[in-house]
Scaffold this motif. Structure first.
Motif, mmCIF file in Angstrom:
data_model
loop_
_atom_site.group_PDB
_atom_site.id
_atom_site.type_symbol
_atom_site.label_atom_id
_atom_site.label_comp_id
_atom_site.label_asym_id
_atom_site.label_seq_id
_atom_site.Cartn_x
_atom_site.Cartn_y
_atom_site.Cartn_z
ATOM 1 N N TYR A 78 0.434 -5.958 -31.256
ATOM 2 C CA TYR A 78 -0.696 -4.426 -31.293
ATOM 3 C C TYR A 78 -0.857 -4.385 -30.483
ATOM 4 O O TYR A 78 -1.065 -3.049 -29.635
ATOM 5 C CB TYR A 78 -0.847 -4.710 -32.954
ATOM 6 N N SER A 121 -2.067 6.142 -32.675
ATOM 7 C CA SER A 121 -2.963 5.211 -32.111
ATOM 8 C C SER A 121 -3.107 4.825 -33.659
ATOM 9 O O SER A 121 -3.534 3.448 -34.475
ATOM 10 C CB SER A 121 -4.423 5.386 -31.843
ATOM 11 N N ARG A 122 -3.422 5.957 -34.985
ATOM 12 C CA ARG A 122 -3.359 5.911 -36.163
ATOM 13 C C ARG A 122 -2.186 5.278 -36.714
ATOM 14 O O ARG A 122 -2.010 3.754 -37.756
ATOM 15 C CB ARG A 122 -3.770 7.136 -36.714
ATOM 16 N N ASP A 178 -2.553 1.258 -35.952
ATOM 17 C CA ASP A 178 -3.010 1.007 -36.718
ATOM 18 C C ASP A 178 -3.063 0.450 -38.460
ATOM 19 O O ASP A 178 -2.893 -0.313 -38.609
ATOM 20 C CB ASP A 178 -4.838 2.001 -37.012
ATOM 21 N N SER A 194 -0.313 -2.185 -37.704
ATOM 22 C CA SER A 194 -0.802 -3.710 -37.679
ATOM 23 C C SER A 194 -1.584 -4.086 -39.326
ATOM 24 O O SER A 194 -1.308 -5.230 -39.590
ATOM 25 C CB SER A 194 -2.074 -3.423 -36.746
#
Length: 123
Positions: free
Chosen positions: A5, A101-102, A105, A108
């Motif tokens: 990730y 990015s969110r 995240d 992940s």
């Protein structure tokens, strides 16, 4: 070498650097290509994170509104068709950096919680 990730976050950082470079050289004929490439790297970040996710997480992610929007805007509209917003380009790009990015995240975190185990053939 396994894809992680964190590699998706590297792509997000590379996209931001590429966009900053393109915006600092707007008179350069290559700037338009760099802008499109920056949006493509955002798509790559989301897509690579999706592809390395466990199957249960991946299935949910591919059907999510977040992923569909990433495919529709940064990839199709902005990269492939080159129809990105010119007037507020930096603000739009920064919003997509946050969205991608969110998304990475969330994938992940979901992957860490995944309970799917590799299947084993019965003999």
């Amino acid at each position: 070498m396994a894809v992680l990730y964190e590699d998706s976050f590297v792509l997000v950082r590379e996209a931001s650097e590429l966009m900053d470079e393109a915006l600092s050289q707007t008179a350069d004929p290559n700037a338009r290509g760099q802008i499109r490439a920056a949006f493509y790297k955002l798509y790559q970040a989301a897509n690579s994170a999706t592809m390395i996710s466990p199957l249960d997480v991946r299935a949910v992610a591919e059907g999510s509104e977040a992923y569909q929007l990433i495919v529709e805007y940064p990839y199709k509209l902005y990269y492939r068709e080159g129809r990105y917003p010119v007037a507020d380009l930096k603000a739009v790009f920064d919003r997509w950096v946050l969205e991608v990015s969110r998304y990475v995240d969330d994938l992940s975190a979901s992957a860490k919680l995944s309970v799917v185990k590799p299947s084993r053939e019965k003999r």
